[in-house]
Enzyme design. Structure first.
Site, PDB file in Angstrom:
ATOM      1  N   CYS A 111       0.808  -1.226   0.000  1.00  0.00           N
ATOM      2  CA  CYS A 111       0.000   0.000   0.000  1.00  0.00           C
ATOM      3  C   CYS A 111       0.837   1.269   0.000  1.00  0.00           C
ATOM      4  O   CYS A 111       0.312   2.353  -0.254  1.00  0.00           O
ATOM      5  CB  CYS A 111      -0.946   0.001   1.194  1.00  0.00           C
ATOM      6  SG  CYS A 111      -2.008  -1.439   1.223  1.00  0.00           S
ATOM      7  N   HIS A 143      -3.614   6.865   2.934  1.00  0.00           N
ATOM      8  CA  HIS A 143      -3.969   5.549   2.385  1.00  0.00           C
ATOM      9  C   HIS A 143      -5.339   5.159   2.912  1.00  0.00           C
ATOM     10  O   HIS A 143      -5.630   5.307   4.102  1.00  0.00           O
ATOM     11  CB  HIS A 143      -2.913   4.522   2.813  1.00  0.00           C
ATOM     12  CG  HIS A 143      -3.291   3.120   2.451  1.00  0.00           C
ATOM     13  ND1 HIS A 143      -3.727   2.767   1.192  1.00  0.00           N
ATOM     14  CD2 HIS A 143      -3.319   1.982   3.193  1.00  0.00           C
ATOM     15  CE1 HIS A 143      -3.996   1.479   1.175  1.00  0.00           C
ATOM     16  NE2 HIS A 143      -3.769   0.977   2.372  1.00  0.00           N
ATOM     17  N   ASN A 187     -10.083  -0.739   0.103  1.00  0.00           N
ATOM     18  CA  ASN A 187      -8.624  -0.590   0.060  1.00  0.00           C
ATOM     19  C   ASN A 187      -8.114  -1.100  -1.294  1.00  0.00           C
ATOM     20  O   ASN A 187      -8.183  -2.293  -1.575  1.00  0.00           O
ATOM     21  CB  ASN A 187      -8.020  -1.395   1.218  1.00  0.00           C
ATOM     22  CG  ASN A 187      -6.501  -1.314   1.287  1.00  0.00           C
ATOM     23  OD1 ASN A 187      -5.851  -0.818   0.373  1.00  0.00           O
ATOM     24  ND2 ASN A 187      -5.945  -1.817   2.372  1.00  0.00           N
TER      25      ASN A 187
HETATM   26  N1  ACO Z   1     -17.812  -9.864   9.196  1.00  0.00           N
HETATM   27  C1  ACO Z   1     -18.189 -10.222  10.440  1.00  0.00           C
HETATM   28  N2  ACO Z   1     -17.317 -10.559  11.398  1.00  0.00           N
HETATM   29  C2  ACO Z   1     -16.007 -10.532  11.085  1.00  0.00           C
HETATM   30  C3  ACO Z   1     -15.534 -10.175   9.804  1.00  0.00           C
HETATM   31  C4  ACO Z   1     -16.507  -9.831   8.846  1.00  0.00           C
HETATM   32  N3  ACO Z   1     -16.178  -9.463   7.585  1.00  0.00           N
HETATM   33  N4  ACO Z   1     -14.190 -10.230   9.792  1.00  0.00           N
HETATM   34  C5  ACO Z   1     -13.807 -10.621  11.018  1.00  0.00           C
HETATM   35  N5  ACO Z   1     -14.904 -10.804  11.799  1.00  0.00           N
HETATM   36  C6  ACO Z   1     -14.954 -11.209  13.201  1.00  0.00           C
HETATM   37  C7  ACO Z   1     -13.718 -11.958  13.620  1.00  0.00           C
HETATM   38  O1  ACO Z   1     -13.841 -13.327  13.275  1.00  0.00           O
HETATM   39  C8  ACO Z   1     -13.709 -11.730  15.100  1.00  0.00           C
HETATM   40  O2  ACO Z   1     -14.637 -12.623  15.695  1.00  0.00           O
HETATM   41  P1  ACO Z   1     -14.321 -13.317  17.123  1.00  0.00           P
HETATM   42  O3  ACO Z   1     -14.170 -12.168  18.082  1.00  0.00           O
HETATM   43  O4  ACO Z   1     -15.499 -14.164  17.332  1.00  0.00           O
HETATM   44  O5  ACO Z   1     -13.018 -14.055  16.895  1.00  0.00           O
HETATM   45  C9  ACO Z   1     -14.288 -10.314  15.242  1.00  0.00           C
HETATM   46  O6  ACO Z   1     -14.968 -10.040  14.012  1.00  0.00           O
HETATM   47  C10 ACO Z   1     -13.242  -9.250  15.488  1.00  0.00           C
HETATM   48  O7  ACO Z   1     -12.195  -9.432  14.558  1.00  0.00           O
HETATM   49  P2  ACO Z   1     -10.935  -8.490  14.540  1.00  0.00           P
HETATM   50  O8  ACO Z   1      -9.997  -8.927  13.467  1.00  0.00           O
HETATM   51  O9  ACO Z   1     -10.388  -8.349  15.898  1.00  0.00           O
HETATM   52  O10 ACO Z   1     -11.624  -7.093  14.121  1.00  0.00           O
HETATM   53  P3  ACO Z   1     -10.994  -5.645  14.100  1.00  0.00           P
HETATM   54  O11 ACO Z   1     -11.828  -4.739  14.885  1.00  0.00           O
HETATM   55  O12 ACO Z   1      -9.522  -5.635  14.349  1.00  0.00           O
HETATM   56  O13 ACO Z   1     -11.232  -5.227  12.572  1.00  0.00           O
HETATM   57  C11 ACO Z   1      -9.964  -5.070  10.507  1.00  0.00           C
HETATM   58  C12 ACO Z   1     -10.636  -5.995  11.553  1.00  0.00           C
HETATM   59  C13 ACO Z   1     -11.064  -4.249   9.857  1.00  0.00           C
HETATM   60  C14 ACO Z   1      -9.288  -5.932   9.465  1.00  0.00           C
HETATM   61  C15 ACO Z   1      -8.956  -4.126  11.177  1.00  0.00           C
HETATM   62  O14 ACO Z   1      -8.128  -4.855  12.044  1.00  0.00           O
HETATM   63  C16 ACO Z   1      -8.092  -3.381  10.179  1.00  0.00           C
HETATM   64  O15 ACO Z   1      -8.547  -2.523   9.462  1.00  0.00           O
HETATM   65  N6  ACO Z   1      -6.788  -3.636  10.169  1.00  0.00           N
HETATM   66  C17 ACO Z   1      -5.830  -2.885   9.345  1.00  0.00           C
HETATM   67  C18 ACO Z   1      -5.910  -3.207   7.888  1.00  0.00           C
HETATM   68  C19 ACO Z   1      -4.923  -2.303   7.148  1.00  0.00           C
HETATM   69  O16 ACO Z   1      -4.659  -1.187   7.523  1.00  0.00           O
HETATM   70  N7  ACO Z   1      -4.334  -2.725   6.109  1.00  0.00           N
HETATM   71  C20 ACO Z   1      -3.377  -1.781   5.450  1.00  0.00           C
HETATM   72  C21 ACO Z   1      -2.474  -2.385   4.675  1.00  0.00           C
HETATM   73  S1  ACO Z   1      -3.219  -3.446   3.475  1.00  0.00           S
HETATM   74  C22 ACO Z   1      -1.945  -3.818   2.358  1.00  0.00           C
HETATM   75  O17 ACO Z   1      -0.816  -3.461   2.538  1.00  0.00           O
HETATM   76  C23 ACO Z   1      -2.304  -4.659   1.150  1.00  0.00           C
END
Ligand code: ACO
Length: 338
Positions: A121, A265, A295
């Protein structure tokens, strides 16, 4: 091939922007029919409402070429004037030749030297800095810097942790040598870049390369798709993007209070809000379009820059802060005087 000029240490200016987003829209509602997710979960955790998906016959170079044509039209530059094409992408058309070579062929930029950059990214800002070095040292005068991705080709559509986050698209800028003494608009004032390879495994596509070729035995476990530890990525994204922003502003002799618009980003609205809060900037000075596109990795910043430009949100003299974070981990920030 143009002869390298001996003119040293010139400035670089962004003189045109362009973007291309595929027509097909995939909404959160559509995704909820494929995996166990909901519009409410995706919107509240990420801010994303929908994303674009390229047609099967569209390769990354097709998206990149259309964005490049639009950037050249906006700059009033002909393809023959382009001396360098850098495509930032993690979804190259193929292992080789580079996607930039296909772009050259498609847009007719016969005088360009062409190669790709892989920095996830952060790729667009890495590419911008490389192009800037070519220009600042007098080696080239006019370059196309493109961020383009067909991330739908790297998605495991059964993995709700990742498939809701990503989309396809391309953005491009034309940059050109500017006389240091003239106040040319679009001047890139500073760029900082960083990498922490000790965290390379947190966000990756583990298979399909030389470390883990795809075989009939491993294909079912989807090694050629995006694997991400979301929370770990989130934490580092906020810290690194904040640091990089502050460093780039300091090098430019500016502070956050001088910033007219931040173009970050577009990965997650919560990451963007956290950075804006720490920079003490109101959200009306932060550009967001991730609700429409999700993204798109290396494409998010040039697409957002083009949309901000076309929407009249970049006025002459404005200080624009660009900042990115991605797999690697990699991060970068640039300050541009519009
Ligand atoms: N729908 C419903 N539930 C979901 C989904 C979904 N799509 N995805 C995950 N969950 C669930 C998980 O299974 C978990 O359930 P559990 O508690 O029963 O285990 C719960 O939701 C919480 O999951 P987390 O991963 O802890 O959720 P979080 O609040 O951290 O959000 C996210 C996840 C959106 C991916 C976030 O962590 C994020 O944005 N991270 C950064 C991503 C990023 O910045 N990427 C940049 C670089 S990308 C690149 O370089 C290509």
């Amino acid at each position: 091939m143009p002869a390298p000029s001996s003119q040293p240490f010139c400035a670089s200016s962004i003189i045109g922007t362009g973007s291309y987003m595929p027509e097909k829209v995939l909404t959160n509602e559509d995704l909820s029919k494929i995996v166990d997710t909901s519009d409410e979960w995706i919107t509240s955790r990420t801010g994303i409402k929908e994303r674009r998906i390229a047609a099967p016959e569209q390769a990354t170079s097709d998206l990149a070429s259309e964005a490049a044509r639009r950037a050249m039209a906006s700059a009033g530059v002909a393809p023959e004037e382009i001396q360098l094409i850098i495509v930032a992408t993690v979804t190259a058309d193929m292992f080789f030749p580079s996607t930039a070579c296909f772009v050259q062929k498609k847009i007719g930029a016969v005088n360009a030297v062409c190669f790709d950059i892989s920095a996830a990214c952060s790729g667009f800002l890495y590419a911008l800095q490389v192009a800037r070095h070519f220009i600042n040292t007098g080696n080239r005068t006019t370059a196309l810097v493109i961020g383009a991705e067909k991330l739908s080709s790297l998605i495991n559509w059964k993995d709700r942790n990742t498939c809701v986050l990503f989309g396809d698209g391309a953005g491009a800028v034309v940059i050109r040598r500017a006389d240091e003494s003239v106040e040319a608009p679009g001047r890139v004032l500073s760029t900082v870049m960083g990498t922490d390879g000790t965290l390379a495994d947190v966000l990756k596509v583990p298979g399909g390369g030389s470390a883990c070729p795809i075989t009939p035995e491993n294909v079912e476990s989807h090694p050629n798709t995006i694997h991400m530890e979301g929370r770990e990525t989130f934490k580092h994204a906020v810290t690194r993007m904040l640091e990089a922003s502050q460093q780039a502003l300091e090098i430019a002799g500016l502070t956050a209070a001088d910033v007219s618009l931040v173009i970050p980003h577009q990965a997650n609205a919560r990451i963007i809000s956290a950075i804006a809060e720490r920079l003490n900037l109101p959200l009306d000075r932060v550009f967001m379009n991730l609700d429409k596109y999700g993204n798109t990795s290396a494409a998010t910043i040039p697409v957002a820059l083009d949309e901000a430009n076309k929407a009249g949100r970049l006025q002459k003299g404005d200080v624009v802060l660009l900042v990115a974070f991605g797999g690697g981990f990699t991060w970068a920030s640039s300050v541009v005087r519009w």
